[in-house]
Design an enzyme around this catalytic site. Structure first.
Site, short mmCIF file in Angstrom:
data_model
loop_
_atom_site.label_atom_id
_atom_site.label_comp_id
_atom_site.label_asym_id
_atom_site.label_seq_id
_atom_site.Cartn_x
_atom_site.Cartn_y
_atom_site.Cartn_z
N ARG A 44 -2.63 -26.97 6.00
CA ARG A 44 -2.13 -25.44 5.67
C ARG A 44 -0.89 -25.39 5.04
NH1 ARG A 44 -6.76 -24.48 6.05
NH2 ARG A 44 -8.01 -23.13 7.30
N HIS A 71 -6.82 -25.86 -3.54
CA HIS A 71 -7.35 -25.67 -2.21
C HIS A 71 -8.97 -26.14 -2.47
CE1 HIS A 71 -7.23 -23.25 1.78
NE2 HIS A 71 -8.20 -24.28 1.79
#
Length: 312
Positions: free
Chosen positions: A227, A275
Site C-alpha cells: 500500500r 499497480h
C-alpha cells in the site's frame, strides 16, 4: 427460494464476471440468480463488491449473508458504518501467483543488478563487479499474510535468507519470523532488500519513516507492492538522496494514478509500476466467490472473513 446474488462491482467488470461466476457455479452444481441490476435489497442474499462501485449504503440489504469483495485490500470498505454484514476479502490463487512472480522478478532484478546491463547498451564491457549469491543477500518481508507468506517461501526456495515480520508472531518453515517493535527493528536491519506487503491500517500508516529507513543497511533496496500509505514519501526521497536506499521499486501510491508531477517519476533511483503486481484474475476470483456462496448456503465457515477490529 432462489439464492440471489447482486453484482455490485461496476459495469466494466460485469460481462466477464457474469460468465466466470456462472461457469464456477456449474462446476459446483450451484444454482443462483445473478444480476447487476438494482434489485430489491431485501431479497439479496450475497453482494459481490468492489469499492469502485456506486454502492455505499448497505443498510437496506437486510437478508444479505455476506459481502464478497473482489479486492484483497479492504481499507476502503471495512470502516463503512452501514456494513454490518460479514465481509470477505479476496484471496485467490491467480492473484497470489501474480504477486509472487512480480516480487520475485524485482528482487532478482535488484539482486543481480540487471539495470546496469539492460540500460547500458553503449559498447562498454561492464565486467567490474558481480552480484553475491542469493544465500548472501538478505531479504526482509513486512507482512506475512497470504501474499507475504507465498513470496517469502518462493524467495527462500531460491536460497535467499528471508526474514518475515508481522504484528503477531508467525511460524513458517524456512523463514525467520519476527514480530513486535523490537522484531521490526531487527527485520529492517537485515533488509538488503525490503518488500512491504502489509495492509493499510492506522498502525501501518507511514510505517517506513525516516527513523525506520535509517535502520536499513546502506545501499539497500525497497520494493513496495503493498500500500502506498506504508511509505513516507518525503522520507523515502531523503533516504534515496543519502544513499541509504539505492533504489525503490513502487507499485502502489497514496494517489493513483500517480500524478505526472510527482517527484518519483523523474527520480533516477525510483521505478514506478502502475499497480499491477497483483491484479485479481477473473476465473480464479469467481471460483472463490462461488465457494463462499456455497459455504454460506450450507452453513460452513466463510473463507477470508475480515476482522473488523484489525481492519483486515
Amino acid at each position: 427460494m432462489a439464492t440471489n446474488v447482486f453484482f455490485a462491482a461496476g459495469a466494466k467488470l460485469w460481462p466477464e464476471y457474469r460468465e466466470a461466476i456462472q461457469a464456477a457455479c456449474a462446476k459446483k452444481g450451484l444454482s443462483i440468480s445473478l444480476s447487476d441490476a438494482a434489485p430489491d435489497p431485501a431479497a439479496v442474499d450475497y453482494i459481490v463488491y468492489a469499492p469502485t462501485a456506486a454502492l455505499s449504503d448497505f443498510t437496506p440489504f437486510t437478508r444479505c449473508k455476506a459481502v464478497l469483495s473482489l479486492w484483497a485490500g479492504v481499507e476502503r470498505i471495512a470502516p463503512n458504518p452501514t456494513l454490518t454484514q460479514p465481509l470477505c476479502r479476496m484471496v485467490d490463487s491467480g492473484l497470489t501467483e501474480g504477486m509472487v512472480e512480480w516480487v520475485t522478478g524485482h528482487v532478482l532484478r535488484h539482486h543481480l543488478g540487471m539495470d546496469a546491463h539492460i540500460t547500458g547498451q553503449d559498447g562498454i564491457w561492464r565486467h567490474d563487479s558481480k552480484p553475491p549469491l542469493a544465500r548472501d543477500r538478505r531479504v526482509t518481508i513486512l507482512g506475512l499474510g497470504e501474499l507475504g507468506t507465498a513470496c517469502a517461501k518462493a524467495l527462500s526456495a531460491l536460497n535467499f535468507p528471508v526474514t518475515g515480520w508481522s504484528r503477531t508472531q508467525k511460524h513458517i518453515d524456512g523463514i525467520a519470523c519476527l514480530s513486535g517493535d523490537e522484531g521490526l527493528e531487527e527485520a529492517l536491519a537485515r533488509a538488503d532488500i525490503l518488500v512491504t506487503l502489509l495492509p493499510r491500517t492506522t498502525a501501518t500508516e507511514n510505517l517506513m519513516s525516516a527513523e525506520r529507513f535509517a535502520l536499513m543497511p546502506r545501499g539497500s533496496f525497497l520494493i513496495n507492492p503493498g500500500r502506498g500509505q506504508l511509505i513516507d514519501d518525503d522520507a523515502l526521497l531523503a533516504a534515496l538522496g543519502s544513499g541509504r536506499i539505492a533504489h525503490a521499486t513502487l507499485d502502489v501510491f497514496r494517489v493513483e494514478p500517480l500524478p505526472p508531477d510527482h517527484p518519483f517519476w523523474a527520480h533516477p533511483g525510483v521505478t514506478v509500476t502502475p499497480h499491477l503486481a497483483a491484479d485479481t484474475r477473473t476465473a480464479t476470483a469467481a471460483e472463490v466467490i462461488v465457494e463462499n456462496i456455497r459455504r454460506g448456503e450450507t452453513g460452513e465457515p466463510l473463507l477470508y472473513l475480515v476482522n473488523r477490529d484489525l481492519g483486515y
